[in-house]
Scaffold this motif. Structure first.
Motif, PDB file in Angstrom:
ATOM      1  N   SER A 129       0.868  -1.181   0.000  1.00 30.55           N
ATOM      2  CA  SER A 129       0.000   0.000   0.000  1.00 30.55           C
ATOM      3  C   SER A 129       0.903   1.227   0.000  1.00 30.55           C
ATOM      4  CB  SER A 129      -0.905   0.017   1.235  1.00 30.55           C
ATOM      5  OG  SER A 129      -0.139   0.329   2.395  1.00 30.55           O
ATOM      6  N   ALA A 130       0.322   2.377  -0.244  1.00 32.70           N
ATOM      7  CA  ALA A 130       1.104   3.617  -0.247  1.00 32.70           C
ATOM      8  C   ALA A 130       1.824   3.820   1.088  1.00 32.70           C
ATOM      9  CB  ALA A 130       0.195   4.804  -0.557  1.00 32.70           C
ATOM     10  N   ALA A 131       1.254   3.286   2.163  1.00 27.29           N
ATOM     11  CA  ALA A 131       1.852   3.441   3.489  1.00 27.29           C
ATOM     12  C   ALA A 131       3.185   2.691   3.623  1.00 27.29           C
ATOM     13  CB  ALA A 131       0.872   2.956   4.557  1.00 27.29           C
ATOM     14  N   ASP A 132       3.490   1.784   2.706  1.00 21.65           N
ATOM     15  CA  ASP A 132       4.731   0.997   2.781  1.00 21.65           C
ATOM     16  C   ASP A 132       5.936   1.713   2.172  1.00 21.65           C
ATOM     17  OD1 ASP A 132       3.690  -1.434   3.979  1.00 21.65           O
ATOM     18  OD2 ASP A 132       2.643  -1.754   2.071  1.00 21.65           O
ATOM     19  N   VAL A 133       5.729   2.844   1.529  1.00 19.39           N
ATOM     20  CA  VAL A 133       6.802   3.471   0.755  1.00 19.39           C
ATOM     21  C   VAL A 133       8.005   3.851   1.622  1.00 19.39           C
ATOM     22  CG1 VAL A 133       5.894   5.839   0.796  1.00 19.39           C
ATOM     23  CG2 VAL A 133       7.345   5.080  -1.103  1.00 19.39           C
ATOM     24  N   GLU A 134       7.803   4.376   2.807  1.00 25.06           N
ATOM     25  CA  GLU A 134       8.956   4.807   3.607  1.00 25.06           C
ATOM     26  C   GLU A 134       9.753   3.624   4.142  1.00 25.06           C
ATOM     27  OE1 GLU A 134      10.377   7.804   3.667  1.00 25.06           O
ATOM     28  OE2 GLU A 134       8.797   8.311   2.242  1.00 25.06           O
ATOM     29  N   ALA A 135       9.073   2.564   4.550  1.00 23.82           N
ATOM     30  CA  ALA A 135       9.794   1.365   5.004  1.00 23.82           C
ATOM     31  C   ALA A 135      10.615   0.791   3.852  1.00 23.82           C
ATOM     32  CB  ALA A 135       8.812   0.325   5.539  1.00 23.82           C
ATOM     33  N   ALA A 136      10.043   0.789   2.659  1.00 25.62           N
ATOM     34  CA  ALA A 136      10.758   0.273   1.488  1.00 25.62           C
ATOM     35  C   ALA A 136      11.944   1.176   1.137  1.00 25.62           C
ATOM     36  CB  ALA A 136       9.807   0.149   0.303  1.00 25.62           C
ATOM     37  N   ALA A 137      11.751   2.483   1.202  1.00 25.89           N
ATOM     38  CA  ALA A 137      12.832   3.423   0.894  1.00 25.89           C
ATOM     39  C   ALA A 137      13.983   3.275   1.888  1.00 25.89           C
ATOM     40  CB  ALA A 137      12.310   4.859   0.895  1.00 25.89           C
ATOM     41  N   GLU A 138      13.652   3.098   3.145  1.00 28.54           N
ATOM     42  CA  GLU A 138      14.685   2.931   4.175  1.00 28.54           C
ATOM     43  C   GLU A 138      15.445   1.628   3.966  1.00 28.54           C
ATOM     44  OE1 GLU A 138      17.165   4.190   6.851  1.00 28.54           O
ATOM     45  OE2 GLU A 138      15.504   5.412   6.113  1.00 28.54           O
ATOM     46  N   LEU A 139      14.719   0.550   3.656  1.00 25.54           N
ATOM     47  CA  LEU A 139      15.371  -0.741   3.419  1.00 25.54           C
ATOM     48  C   LEU A 139      16.283  -0.648   2.204  1.00 25.54           C
ATOM     49  CD1 LEU A 139      15.807  -3.685   4.147  1.00 25.54           C
ATOM     50  CD2 LEU A 139      13.778  -4.247   2.769  1.00 25.54           C
ATOM     51  N   ARG A 140      15.853   0.026   1.158  1.00 24.74           N
ATOM     52  CA  ARG A 140      16.694   0.199  -0.039  1.00 24.74           C
ATOM     53  C   ARG A 140      18.008   0.869   0.335  1.00 24.74           C
ATOM     54  NH1 ARG A 140      17.957   3.765  -4.466  1.00 24.74           N
ATOM     55  NH2 ARG A 140      17.937   2.597  -6.428  1.00 24.74           N
ATOM     56  N   ALA A 141      17.933   1.915   1.167  1.00 24.36           N
ATOM     57  CA  ALA A 141      19.140   2.635   1.564  1.00 24.36           C
ATOM     58  C   ALA A 141      20.103   1.714   2.315  1.00 24.36           C
ATOM     59  CB  ALA A 141      18.773   3.843   2.425  1.00 24.36           C
TER      60      ALA A 141
END
Length: 154
Positions: free
Chosen positions: A12-24
């Motif tokens: 969901s759109a709410a997952d974007v920050e967790a995904a962005a942090e994991l990518r980093a």
């Protein structure tokens, strides 16, 4: 290898920050080695390309543990944003998630493309699943995998 209890769910759109942090976290070592790490850009690139409709979240014990996107393209799919928490890498989760996605693409007769950073250990995972080199530059390796039925018929 310890098999961990995991599952995927639609993003969901709410997952974007967790995904962005994991990518980093996941890409930092490779990007630093390539002289390309930028604290802001590494997260923003995921935010800019995050499409919940094409993304699955990987959960372990109900907690965000990774993500993967399979974006439709003219000639198949692009496998993107495939990140798994470092402490879970090598547990078999990434292999199982990838195998499931590729089986779906094989049923559809779809070619799958991806890019991985030069020198990334993830390249070996993709090669084990039939991806081959399509092109490369100093930073990225572009790989392609024909559907298994096409591979068998060739």
């Amino acid at each position: 290898m310890i098999m961990v209890d995991w599952e995927t769910r639609p993003a969901s759109a709410a997952d974007v920050e967790a995904a962005a942090e994991l990518r980093a976290v996941v890409l930092r070592e490779d990007l630093e080695r390539l002289g390309r790490y930028d604290e802001r850009r590494v997260r923003q690139r995921l935010r800019d390309g995050f499409a919940p409709a094409h993304t699955r979240v990987i959960e372990v014990a109900g907690e965000f543990a990774g993500c993967v996107a399979l974006r439709p393209a003219e000639d198949g799919h692009w496998l993107e944003h495939f990140y798994l928490a470092p402490h879970l890498q090598g547990s078999g989760i990434g292999t199982a998630v990838l195998r499931g996605l590729l089986e779906r693409c094989d049923r559809e007769g779809a070619t799958v493309r991806l890019n991985v950073l030069q020198g990334s250990p993830a390249r070996r995972l993709y090669e084990r699943h039939g991806f081959t080199l399509e092109a490369e530059d100093p930073v990225d390796v572009f790989m392609v995998r024909a559907p298994a039925s096409a591979v068998r018929d060739a």
